[in-house]
Design an enzyme around this catalytic site. Structure first.
Site, PDB file in Angstrom:
ATOM      1  N   GLY A   1      55.479  34.678  16.791  1.00 31.69           N
ATOM      2  CA  GLY A   1      54.708  33.450  16.582  1.00 31.69           C
ATOM      3  C   GLY A   1      54.076  33.367  15.196  1.00 31.69           C
TER       4      GLY A   1
ATOM      5  CD  GLU B   1      59.760  36.201  18.999  1.00 29.43           C
ATOM      6  OE1 GLU B   1      60.576  36.733  18.210  1.00 29.43           O
ATOM      7  OE2 GLU B   1      58.877  35.422  18.630  1.00 29.43           O
TER       8      GLU B   1
ATOM      9  CB  ALA C   1      52.804  34.866  21.138  1.00 26.42           C
TER      10      ALA C   1
ATOM     11  CD  GLU D   1      58.417  31.507  17.053  1.00 30.54           C
ATOM     12  OE1 GLU D   1      57.467  32.133  17.587  1.00 30.54           O
ATOM     13  OE2 GLU D   1      59.355  31.002  17.698  1.00 30.54           O
TER      14      GLU D   1
END
Ligand code: COA
Length: 259
Positions: A111, A134, A65, A114
């Protein structure tokens, strides 16, 4: 039409390429919205029988992200970021009727991993590196990573990957069952296309029913065996089923109408 992604459609395959190479294809809000739109268009397109998602450039699939966008978020903004992202992209992709293959061509972090895990399965090039870093930023995976990683690699391995924030290479990802195949960078998209080609020979309505049934195993409060029975029964009402069984009995190749 899009600022951060490229799309193309050829021979039944829609290819979606995340295209922010200067930011290692990091997922900002706009990219997530564009990906939602592109996956939606591809899923509704009757000519698209498989979707391949990959990253542009030689370095990254998606490096996570976009950290610059959420660094000053509050508790409620953080919660909304995860909720909206899961709804628009990660759950959306996992539940599409059209098969989605992630071709992981480099870093797939946070992300990025993910997104690859939301796809129906993954292949990787030999330079790929995967991880959920993260906790090194003081946060946890929020786009489904704490749920999908244990489903794919088992709880202990997922715990280690999440707690160490480390990266694994393509071969280790293959050993873990996180990716199904590892190949060279040059062969990655051809392999994805070959696998998509094999899928496309089969009934798309049966494949959609299979995706629903497999996904049901991971849904809270849903009996996957019951979903399978229902989806199995539904297949008997499709034109694809008539064609598939008739073609077999007539000793010819099926030509599925996809209905
Ligand atoms: N969010 C925002 N920007 C990112 C990013 C992310 N997740 N990942 C990379 N970038 C940007 C960098 O800030 C840099 O931008 P700049 O040139 O404007 O400074 C550019 O992409 C290139 O990255 P850089 O760090 O210089 O490349 P590198 O080869 O030295 O390192 C990584 C590659 C993947 C190890 C490193 O970029 C990294 O750790 N990224 C963050 C990974 C992460 O924690 N993701 C989870 C987010 S929740």
């Amino acid at each position: 039409m899009y600022n951060n992604i490229l799309t193309s459609q050829e021979d039944g395959i829609t290819k979606i390429t995340i295209n922010r190479p200067s930011k290692l294809n990091a997922l900002n809000k706009e990219t997530i919205q564009e990906l939602h739109a592109a996956f939606r268009v591809a899923d509704l397109d009757a000519a698209t029988k498989a979707i391949i998602v990959t990253g542009s450039g030689e370095k990254a699939f998606v490096a996570g992200a976009d950290i610059s966008e959420f660094a000053d978020f509050s508790v409620s903004e953080g919660g909304k970021l995860a909720e909206k992202g899961q709804e628009l992209l990660f759950d959306f992709v996992a539940n599409l009727s059209t098969p989605v293959i992630a071709a992981v061509n480099g870093f797939a972090l946070g992300g990025g991993l993910e997104l690859a895990m939301a796809a129906h399965f993954r292949i990787a090039s030999d330079n790929a590196k995967m991880g959920l870093p993260e906790v090194s930023l003081g946060v946890i995976p929020g786009y489904g990573g704490t749920q999908r990683l244990p489903q794919l690699v088992g709880k202990g391995r997922a715990m280690e990957m999440i707690m160490t924030a480390g990266m694994i290479d393509a071969n280790q990802a293959m050993q873990y069952g996180l990716v199904n195949h590892v190949t060279t960078q040059e062969e990655l998209l051809p392999l994805a296309e070959k696998l998509a080609g094999k899928i496309m020979r089969n009934s798309s309505v049966a494949i959609a029913a299979a995706i629903k049934s497999v996904n049901a195993a991971f849904e809270d409060g849903v009996n996957g065996f019951k979903v399978e029975i229902e989806q199995f029964g539904n297949c008997f009402g499709t034109e694809d089923f008539k064609e598939g069984t008739t073609a077999f009995l007539e000793k010819r190749k099926a030509d599925f109408p996809g209905k």
